[in-house]
Design a protein around this motif. Structure first.
Motif, short mmCIF file in Angstrom:
data_model
loop_
_atom_site.label_atom_id
_atom_site.label_comp_id
_atom_site.label_asym_id
_atom_site.label_seq_id
_atom_site.Cartn_x
_atom_site.Cartn_y
_atom_site.Cartn_z
N ARG B 220 0.79 -1.23 0.00
CA ARG B 220 0.00 0.00 0.00
C ARG B 220 0.82 1.28 0.00
N SER B 221 2.09 1.20 0.42
CA SER B 221 2.83 2.45 0.57
C SER B 221 3.70 2.73 -0.65
N THR B 222 4.08 3.97 -0.82
CA THR B 222 4.96 4.33 -1.93
C THR B 222 6.35 3.72 -1.70
N LEU B 223 6.75 3.62 -0.44
CA LEU B 223 8.05 3.01 -0.15
C LEU B 223 8.06 1.54 -0.58
N PHE B 225 6.19 0.20 -2.82
CA PHE B 225 6.16 0.20 -4.28
C PHE B 225 7.58 0.34 -4.83
N GLN B 226 8.33 1.27 -4.24
CA GLN B 226 9.70 1.49 -4.70
C GLN B 226 10.56 0.24 -4.48
N ARG B 228 9.52 -2.84 -4.45
CA ARG B 228 9.14 -3.86 -5.43
C ARG B 228 9.73 -3.53 -6.81
N VAL B 229 9.69 -2.25 -7.17
CA VAL B 229 10.22 -1.87 -8.48
C VAL B 229 11.72 -2.12 -8.54
N PHE B 242 14.03 6.51 -8.23
CA PHE B 242 14.11 5.93 -6.89
C PHE B 242 15.59 5.68 -6.58
#
Lengths: 517, 363
Positions: B220-223, B225-226, B228-229, B242
């Motif tokens: 759920r968080s942008t962190l 997400f980063q 995972r990317v 990132f």
């Protein structure tokens, strides 16, 4: 060899009903193809039409599910590429298989399995290359060579095996117009000596100039056999994409040099992070509001380095080297540059512009979070992200099952439309796009060109880095050429000719030589 | 044409097999264990029952399971985050150990502080200890490009020798009859028991909560997400702006901190002091937990319970069947091995050498 019927002998290669099914995709559907002796035969089709699969079947890389291959009058099963070479079939791939740190002779020796054939290899390389007008120095290291020279290695490697059929996969996509002309001379000469050539391309004019027969494929099927010299380029294109093409031309504007530039690059000098890459040397240009600048050049002359330096992936040195709307951004990372108004579309889609295994919605978030309110308190606003992804899909006619589809499930053209749409819908003031229509079908390419033109009309600055000169001449206002990491001064496209640009593009070869001397 | 069994690539990874593969691996591991028991002269059905079922049905079995599972779940969830970001921390055992040392040091140093101050401080000390050990690896990776697999593993041995030195030397209990152990911790530094009469302690509750928190962070968080990317496509992460350095630090600190917390709960709870034997290899087993749980923090809860059972089963097999305790290690190793093998089915389908399959495919 048995002396069979002469008629059969003439047909060097004949395919009947060749079918290949990949998971979820019928790559070849009952394909028939006949290549006569000493004939230059074009295999024409859009990206994804099944050309590559078909030639991989002929070369023994891929096994067909059904169908027959008849080679010089006998039905054969091509086991593997080595078998194909023994039969007399040679192939030059679009992406070369060369070791950068080895010499020309070493690279050729590696491809020869028979010890006896390696005797006097150096002399035979020199002899063959001289005979066919393909100058090569066997002792040069490959990483010092231009792309055109690398292609010559691949061709000489095939010719040493005395092939009866030479398959060329998109050979001119890496060449200057002048280099392409030299290649055609070689191919015509080979055909005259009795070697058949299967020439794969989607460039219509060169097929009309070179080939005497053509097989046109669409969506895995053969749609026509014809003589390309009897057809116009427009007719061929319509056969290839099954739709009437509207002539597309945007009215070029004279660039207003007085307006403050949206993007200004001043003496940008960057060392390539890649040991075999091209260092950027004092690159300078400006792009005015409403202008589309095209940067032409042969692959590997600094395009990727320029893209990464502009997007902020590699540091550009002093802040003032790059200005976006007057703000010095050379020291900033990609997110800050986006926030100021620069958006970017890199060449490679999967793994660079997009994360293949993630959804379109996630991929929309990837860059759009810098300019759109898609997160709050460190959390992703998932409903908004889905909404934004849906808008991109709708606005750019992306054919997909929806925003939750994996990016890698999309075809090249559809994913490119999505990525271009993702950046354009963030309303940037400057957009830099590297190879916008590489591997994209004609319909999607036209849509992308229209969207870029519309952006410019609305006052944004657009930079298109492309190897496709036709594309640059079609959509750009000004053109500059990158060669050996240096950029030529931009000139209006209306004043440029293909020949003149081609000469500047080829300049890298000599510039490179001087640098190594 | 006669052909053997062939693996044919799937176009897309199979969702079904992503989740069916660990189940199949567990079933096959039980079969292999049965064969192994047979080879050791034990009736396989009874032995498998003793190993995998008996520990659960006996009195106190479930609470013993919860106690063993707590550190595995905590560390497995942290590693799931780490591995999703392609940061290969395999030094959880060392981070666990240093967390225990920091927590134990504070508990021994200030035993008389009131519990409401001391206990939270001991907790923080555990997290700091684990994170500090992980920070060493993160620093070596981001500033000197040292492979984190090697440095985190090597730090584990340093941590273990540090513990041995402390409990046999400066921190040894003077009234401990020369045993290599510290004094028992004071009440204020002891992890509270949740269910009286059982060993179920606060850590057994914190572990699943930590897994849920990691899940929320990742999905759920942008962190998250980063993270995972950067794990999936590092170039795309750079393109998006990132910072890979920062994300390596985050991944190492979160997984190290959770490992340190697990170590703190272990020594202030079930053990109650520092000794040379504070872990039966929880930190290494957590690697299996992370993969068996599909690198998903919630999956780590289920996987942690199963591997906790393998520890209980090992004890039971030793006591009831007279088998060596190595049974646990073999079970865990076979499980990881078969899991990696079964994961082939996610990206490939098996084509059996049936004669009609060729024509069926072509149709």
């Amino acid at each position: 060899m048995l002396d069979r019927m002469a008629a059969d002998h003439d047909l060097t290669l004949s395919l009947r009903g060749v079918t290949k099914q990949y998971p979820g995709c019928l790559a070849n559907d009952r394909v028939d193809l006949t290549v006569g002796g000493a004939e230059i035969h074009a295999l024409l089709g859009e990206n994804g039409a099944g050309k590559s699969t078909l030639v991989k079947i002929i070369y023994g890389v891929v096994r067909p599910d059904a169908g027959d291959i008849v080679w010089r009058g006998e039905k054969v099963t091509v086991e593997n590429p080595a078998h194909a070479r023994r039969l007399g079939i040679g192939m030059v791939f679009q992406h070369f298989s060369l070791f950068e740190s080895l010499t020309v002779a070493e690279n050729i020796a590696l491809a020869i399995n028979d010890r006896a054939e390696r005797v006097n290899l150096r002399e035979r390389i020199v002899e063959t290359s001289r005979e066919y007008g393909l100058p090569l120095n066997p002792d040069r290291t490959v990483h010092d060579l231009s792309v055109g020279e690398r292609q010559r290695i691949e061709i000489v490697r095939c010719l040493l095996q005395k092939p009866k059929l030479l398959i060329m996969d998109e050979p001119t996509s890496v060449l200057t117009p002048q280099e392409a002309e030299t290649l055609f001379t070689t191919l015509r000469r080979l055909a005259k000596e009795g070697c058949s050539i299967l020439y794969i391309s989607h460039k219509l004019e060169e097929i009309r100039a070179l080939c005497e027969a053509a097989t046109i494929m669409r969506l895995g099927r053969v749609v026509a056999h014809c003589d390309p010299r009897q057809k116009s380029a427009k007719e061929l294109a319509e056969l290839m994409i099954a739709a009437e093409l509207e002539p597309q031309q945007r009215s070029r504007r004279v660039v207003d040099d007085a307006a403050p530039p949206r993007l200004a690059v001043d003496r940008l000098t960057v060392a390539s992070p890649n040991p075999f890459g091209a260092d950027l040397k004092e690159v300078a240009f400006t792009v005015a509001p409403g202008e589309i600048l095209g940067i032409a050049g042969i692959a590997g002359n600094g395009q990727n380095e320029l893209m990464d330096a502009l997007s902020g992936e590699i540091p550009a040195g002093k802040p003032e080297t790059i200005r976006l709307d007057g703000v010095a951004v050379g020291h900033m990372g990609p997110r800050e540059r986006r926030a100021i108004g620069g958006c970017f579309v890199p060449e490679e889609r999967n793994g660079h512009g997009a994360v293949g295994p993630m959804t379109l919605s996630d991929n929309a978030f990837l860059t759009a979070v810098a300019r759109k309110p898609l997160s709050s308190f460190g959390f992703v606003r998932r409903a908004r992200v889905l909404e934004f992804a849906r808008e991109v899909i709708k606005g750019f006619d992306v054919r997909t099952t929806g925003p939750r589809a994996q990016a890698r499930s999309l075809s090249g053209g559809n994913l490119q439309k999505f990525l271009v749409g993702r950046e354009i819908m963030q309303a940037p003031s400057t957009l830099v796009i590297n190879q916008p229509t590489w591997g994209v079908d004609a319909g999607a390419a036209a849509a992308i060109h229209r969207a870029l033109a519309e952006m410019a009309v609305n006052g944004a600055a657009v930079v298109i880095i492309s190897q496709d000169l036709d594309e640059i001449f079609l959509v750009c206002d000004r053109i500059a050429v990158i060669a050996g990491g240096r950029l030529s001064p931009p000139i209006p496209v209306a004043e440029a000719t293909i020949e003149q640009i081609g000469l500047v593009m080829g300049g890298s070869e000599h510039a490179g030589e001087a640098a190594h001397a | 044409m006669r052909e053997g069994i062939r693996l044919v690539p799937r176009g897309n990874p199979s969702r079904l097999w992503t989740y069916a593969s660990p189940v199949l691996a567990v079933v096959l591991t039980i079969v292999v264990s049965g064969v192994m028991f047979l080879a050791m002269g034990k009736p396989p059905a009874t032995a498998v029952y003793t190993f995998l079922v008996a520990p659960l049905v006996q009195t106190g079995g479930l609470s013993a399971l919860a106690v063993k599972a707590a550190p595995l779940i905590m560390m497995g969830a942290g590693l799931a985050l780490c591995y999703r970001a392609s940061v290969w921390n395999i030094g959880c055992e060392g981070q666990f150990t240093v967390g225990a040392i920091f927590a134990g040091g504070l508990a021994l140093g200030l035993p008389d502080l009131p519990a409401p101050i001391l206990y939270p401080a001991v907790m923080v000390a555990g997290v700091v200890g684990g994170a500090a050990t992980a920070a060493l690896t993160a620093w070596l990776r981001t500033s000197l490009n040292v492979n984190e697999i090697l440095s985190s593993l090597m730090a584990t041995y340093v941590a273990q020798y540090l513990l041995i030195w402390l409990v046999t030397g400066p921190w040894k209990d003077p009234r401990g009859f020369g045993f290599p152990q510290t004094a028992m911790f004071s009440d204020g530094a002891t992890t509270p028991t949740l269910i009286p009469g059982t060993g179920v302690h606060l850590g057994c509750l914190v572990a699943p909560l930590a897994a849920i928190a990691v899940w929320a962070l990742m999905s759920r968080s942008t962190l998250g997400f980063q993270l995972r990317v950067v794990g999936e496509a590092p170039r795309a992460a750079r393109f998006a702006g990132f910072s890979e350095r920062r994300l390596i630090w985050v991944a190492m600190l979160v997984s190290g901190g959770l490992a340190g917390l697990a170590g703190m709960f272990e020594v202030t709870g079930p053990i109650g002091q520092l000794t040379t034997e504070i872990s039966p290899g929880y930190g290494f087993t957590a690697v299996i937990v992370a993969f068996l749980g599909r690198l998903h923090p919630i999956g780590a809860i289920f996987a942690g319970l199963l591997l906790a059972l393998s520890y209980l089963g090992g004890d039971a097999a030793q006591i009831d069947l007279g088998l060596p305790n190595a049974v646990t290690g073999i079970f865990q190793g076979v499980l990881l091995f078969l899991l990696l093998a079964c994961d082939i089915l996610i990206n490939f389908r098996v084509r059996l050498p049936a004669r009609r399959s060729e024509t069926a495919e072509a149709a």
